[in-house]
Design an enzyme around this catalytic site. Structure first.
Site, PDB file in Angstrom:
ATOM      1  N   GLU A 262       0.871  -1.178   0.000  1.00  0.00           N
ATOM      2  CA  GLU A 262       0.000   0.000   0.000  1.00  0.00           C
ATOM      3  C   GLU A 262       0.905   1.224   0.000  1.00  0.00           C
ATOM      4  OE1 GLU A 262      -3.501   2.235   2.599  1.00  0.00           O
ATOM      5  OE2 GLU A 262      -2.605   0.378   3.345  1.00  0.00           O
TER       6      GLU A 262
ATOM      7  N   ARG B  40       6.397 -13.081   9.189  1.00  0.00           N
ATOM      8  CA  ARG B  40       6.996 -11.802   8.825  1.00  0.00           C
ATOM      9  C   ARG B  40       8.343 -11.639   9.529  1.00  0.00           C
ATOM     10  NH1 ARG B  40       3.833  -6.735  11.029  1.00  0.00           N
ATOM     11  NH2 ARG B  40       5.823  -5.794  10.482  1.00  0.00           N
TER      12      ARG B  40
ATOM     13  N   LYS C  42       4.632   0.995  10.106  1.00  0.00           N
ATOM     14  CA  LYS C  42       4.661   2.234   9.331  1.00  0.00           C
ATOM     15  C   LYS C  42       4.173   3.408  10.171  1.00  0.00           C
ATOM     16  CE  LYS C  42       4.019   0.489   4.604  1.00  0.00           C
ATOM     17  NZ  LYS C  42       3.104   0.504   3.439  1.00  0.00           N
TER      18      LYS C  42
END
Length: 601
Positions: A58, A293, A303
């Site tokens: 994104e 992850r 983020k």
């Protein structure tokens, strides 16, 4: 076509891909036109790609080291198995996405060594380019009784959703007719209702033990300008609805996600199966697979938290060399090859795990050691005067010295510099009261001579004294040169010493002397291995010494370095000329990492 030979370490994802290739799972696929076209999927020539993966960030921030792992994984698997990896932006949230982030992401992927051109096609896509198809698919779900418009408030929806121990409660709007739902959805599309007034929900099962299947929202109202579609839309699809559609339209075979999407996989499959049943998508459909992850010690990869560091000016921007962003790592001096090596070494697992930051640093050292030219630098300069220089070698004499550009690669040539009466040495290479086992410079005592060392690539010297200021700080070291002991000459071994120290000539640069340089000594941004563990304030463990700026002296060969050039400063570690601030006449070096991990972790 036979499979290419793959020598990479195996993992569960490779096993899945090899199983699917052997079984011909995706052999019937076709590829024609552009993704999102009504006739795109299932028509045209056979797909030339044996598999298709995708990297779908994104564009709401800069990529970080965790994304680097995903990039290497998705592009690497496609490369190794004769496939194609799509570069796709999941730009379904107009309020947080910017063109700046799009540009930075594309730059990061290319810098890491990957691209999206394959088989004569440019595989760069945007979720927003599929909005027309997604809208038509939503209407089809409504008409088939699989979706409805819910006018509950967000609070009512949240309360009626239930929890892990309580089933949800059906919305009072759940049993509307398809015609009424279609009318309300079109009113949403036409801007007749404000943000938050209603949403389109999938009709699945409000009692499902998987809360993600309790009629999840698939469209919401947002009167916001989109970076790609402008003001054309005021309704936007939810990511969990858009993602599987994007994968299907692009003929993705293996949709690889991190573990937090594992609970969303049933909805991913639900969307694809319903749209395939309605004739909007062709089988075989993509499959989603999850891996653990990257969790890296002394690093945060949220983020939102990284943006807070930037917005609150705790760091100097997204490319601050202390940041775990790809632009930050690049400015710090990390190489694309080092990040690829790191991704390969840590492998791919199904579960969460923590990787020590030292593993990342060692990958960098292993990459730079055979590449980086060497250089002498003094980071905390202290003047040393060789008192017998004029007598031994002549007044004003500058002794030419040289060293290999790389000690293991003679073909790369030698660096040239000069040794004169005055040199700069490291402050910690002299001690007034040395501890036991100290083998560098110290002053003579009544019954012992001063410390002897070799000036690297130069002569053996012996300390004769020192000077201090009023505060007791050493301002000058005095020594004498031992003639006929220069490195590389027959007398080099005539005097044995245990210490060898770095130095830079204090004479002008045109005579082989040192050049002043700004050196930024970067360290880890946090003092805790898991800065935000347990929900604690990550900013409470910020390292106050994560950046220290010193005025150093470097050998003359380093003055001509271009920006973004890496070196090993002998005895100190690896450094890079800053890609932003370094300029001719104003050298600026960033410390990348030390020669070894000295923290004992």
């Amino acid at each position: 076509m036979s499979a290419p030979e793959v020598t990479k370490p195996s993992n569960f994802l490779r096993a899945i891909i090899e199983r699917d290739l052997s079984a011909g799972t995706y052999a019937p696929r076709h590829w024609a036109g552009s993704p999102g076209d009504a006739t795109h999927q299932g028509s045209g020539a056979l797909d030339p790609a044996r598999i298709r993966t995708r990297f779908p960030p994104e564009p709401n921030g800069y990529l970080h080291v965790g994304h680097a792992k995903s990039i290497c994984l998705n592009f690497g698997l496609a490369r190794d198995y004769g496939g194609v990896c799509h570069m796709r932006f999941d730009d379904t949230n107009p309020e947080k996405e910017e063109q700046e982030y799009v540009d930075s992401i594309l730059d990061a992927v290319q810098w890491l060594g990957f691209g999206w051109e394959a088989n004569g096609t440019r595989h760069l896509y945007y979720a927003s380019n599929y909005f027309d198809f997604m809208y038509r698919a939503a209407e089809a779900l409504i008409e088939a009784g699989h979706a409805y418009v819910d006018e509950q408030t967000p609070e009512e929806m949240r309360a009626n959703r239930g929890d892990f121990g309580t089933p949800g409660t059906n919305s009072p709007f759940r049993d509307r007719s398809a015609e009424e739902n279609l009318q309300r959805f079109r009113e949403m599309r036409d801007g007749k209702h404000p943000d938050g007034a209603m949403v389109l929900r999938a009709k699945i099962d409000m009692a499902s033990p998987n809360i993600n299947l309790r009629d999840p929202a698939i469209y919401r109202i947002k009167h916001a300008t989109h970076h790609n579609t402008g003001d054309r839309w005021c309704i936007y699809p939810m990511y969990t609805y858009a993602h599987p559609i994007e994968d299907a339209l692009e003929n993705i075979t293996h949709s690889i996600c991190t573990l937090e999407f594992e609970d969303q996989r049933p909805f991913y499959d639900w969307v694809l199966e319903r749209l395939a049943d309605l004739g909007l998508l062709a089988r075989p459909l993509p499959r989603q697979y999850e891996f653990g992850r990257l969790n890296l010690t002394y690093v945060i990869t949220s983020k939102r938290k990284l943006k807070a560091l930037v917005d609150e000016r705790i760091v100097q921007g997204w490319d601050d060399p202390r940041m775990p962003t790809i632009v930050g790592l690049r400015r710090r001096g990390y190489t694309a090859e080092a990040l690829q090596l790191f991704a390969e070494r840590i492998g791919v697992a199904k579960d969460y795990s923590w990787i020590d930051y030292a593993t990342l640093e060692q990958s960098l050292r292993d990459d730079l050691d055979p590449k980086a030219p060497r250089g002498l630098a003094v980071l905390d300069p202290l003047k040393l005067v060789l008192e017998n220089w004029d007598e031994a070698l002549g007044a004003g004499h500058i002794e030419p010295c040289s060293a290999p550009v790389h000690p293991a690669q003679a073909e790369r040539g030698r660096r040239e510099f000069g040794l004169g009466r005055e040199v700069w040495i490291e402050r910690d290479d002299f001690m007034v009261e040395p501890p036991k086992g100290y083998h560098r410079l110290y002053p003579p005592k009544a019954d012992t001579a001063g410390g002897r060392v070799r000036l690297k690539y130069g002569y053996v010297i012996e300390c004769t004294g020192f000077e201090q200021d009023a505060d007791g700080r050493v301002t000058l070291v005095r020594a004498k040169l031992l003639p006929d002991t220069k490195s590389g000459t027959p007398g080099a071994d005539s005097v044995k010493v245990k210490g060898v120290i770095g130095w830079v000539g204090a004479q002008p640069a045109e005579q082989g002397g040192g050049v002043a340089a700004e050196v930024r000594l970067y360290d880890r941004l946090f003092t805790e291995a898991q800065p935000d563990a347990g929900g604690r304030d990550f900013k409470a463990s910020l390292n106050p010494d994560s950046l220290r700026v010193v005025q150093a002296m470097v050998e003359p060969s380093l003055a001509a370095a271009a920006a973004d050039q890496r070196f090993q400063f002998e005895r100190h570690g690896y450094f890079v000329t800053d890609r932003v601030d370094h300029a001719p006449g104003r050298p600026v070096f960033n410390r990348i990492t030390g020669l070894k991990d000295s923290r004992g972790r």
